[in-house]
Design a protein around this motif. Sequence first.
Motif, mmCIF file in Angstrom:
data_model
loop_
_atom_site.group_PDB
_atom_site.id
_atom_site.type_symbol
_atom_site.label_atom_id
_atom_site.label_comp_id
_atom_site.label_asym_id
_atom_site.label_seq_id
_atom_site.Cartn_x
_atom_site.Cartn_y
_atom_site.Cartn_z
ATOM 1 N N SER A 1 6.729 52.580 23.796
ATOM 2 C CA SER A 1 6.464 51.570 24.811
ATOM 3 C C SER A 1 5.041 51.067 24.616
ATOM 4 C CB SER A 1 6.666 52.152 26.220
ATOM 5 O OG SER A 1 6.677 51.117 27.182
ATOM 6 N N GLU B 1 12.012 51.931 31.807
ATOM 7 C CA GLU B 1 11.181 52.952 31.163
ATOM 8 C C GLU B 1 11.424 54.325 31.786
ATOM 9 O OE1 GLU B 1 8.880 49.093 30.476
ATOM 10 O OE2 GLU B 1 9.999 49.998 32.135
ATOM 11 N N GLY C 1 14.507 53.616 24.617
ATOM 12 C CA GLY C 1 13.358 52.760 24.891
ATOM 13 C C GLY C 1 13.719 51.574 25.754
ATOM 14 N N TYR C 2 12.713 50.735 25.955
ATOM 15 C CA TYR C 2 12.861 49.532 26.765
ATOM 16 C C TYR C 2 11.851 48.524 26.237
ATOM 17 C CZ TYR C 2 13.546 46.644 30.915
ATOM 18 O OH TYR C 2 13.851 45.615 31.756
ATOM 19 N N ASN D 1 2.793 54.867 21.814
ATOM 20 C CA ASN D 1 2.189 53.883 22.713
ATOM 21 C C ASN D 1 1.418 52.869 21.878
ATOM 22 O OD1 ASN D 1 0.978 52.395 24.722
ATOM 23 N ND2 ASN D 1 -0.242 54.078 25.565
ATOM 24 N N GLY E 1 4.343 50.321 30.423
ATOM 25 C CA GLY E 1 5.594 51.044 30.241
ATOM 26 C C GLY E 1 5.364 52.545 30.125
#
Length: 353
Positions: A77, A56, A26-27, A103, A81
């Motif tokens: 995200s 991403e 992930g980010y 999401n 993203g």
Amino acid sequence: MAKILMKGNEAIGAAAIKAGCKFFFGYPITPQNELPEYMAREFGKHGGTFVQAESEVAAINMVYGAAGSGARVMTSSSSPGIALKQEGISYIAGAELPCVIVNIVRGGPGLGGIQPAQSDYYQSTRGGGNGDYKLVVYAPANLQEAVDLTMEAFDVADQYRNPVMVLGDGMIGQMMEPIEFKEPKKREIPKKDWATIGTKGKRKPNIINSLRLDPGELEKLNLRIQDKLKEIEKNEVRYEKYNLEDAQLVFCAYGTTSRIVKNAIELLKDEGIKAGLIRPITLWPFPHKAFDEIPESAKGILTVEMSCGQMVDDVRIANNGRLPVDFFGRMGGIIPTPQEIVSKAKEMLGGAK
């Protein structure tokens, strides 16, 4: 079993661990940051591998690689993203690989804001990337459902070799509620004989790929994917019917907005107006047949969303011209109030009780 008070993002992470997830890529982006933070802290204790990618785009391609090995893998995200991940999601769907994508939606378009919204409905239910594919899309309305659906998402992804999305607005990510971890229903998960785990000299190598330059081969892939999607439509539709009997007005809402609508239904009841709710739990496949169960007493359908009206298209298709369909929504991270919804409902009914 004792219930545990948890924040939504962390509860989703814990559910993924319980479901046997082994990789998370992930980010950071608000309002889902607590999910990767939780995984960074807890995942290693359960044999999982956490990587904060450099972007991403990198994260979703790491998902692609891990999914190709047959491992249970997840990314999360929020709106912009997820937009950046769309190319990779299309690759994963084209390669017929299972994964779970979370999401936690924020307001848009563009970078927008960090408050809750439901404006990613089109992006989520129409595939999002290039080509003919769909994601299974779950829309939990509370944290217990978020936990249950996250755990089930891994099984569904494995069963159909298809990406599954858990779609929650920012409130789902940030609120706290008591939850318990229950086992999902047992499914027959096919053997992952397609996985790239080494041949050990006993078979030909497996190849994971979404590139097919021969148009006949690409059409075969697309036909296979469409057959799979038809199976999902037949087997995986989920929805809730609430207070539909003798309803004068039927609301359609999903996620946390549906909880606000239920409060509006109680306020309308106090004024002598009977209203009910159809709540899609799967946004795709959409519960079209639920609208066949609307009573003859109904004078219209009011769709309520935290968007400019994206689900209303599917509601109109499902309604098939039978009843008037109207829409009420707030955008930009503003949460609709029960009183606003009541006012719109009474306006739609012409002030009649």
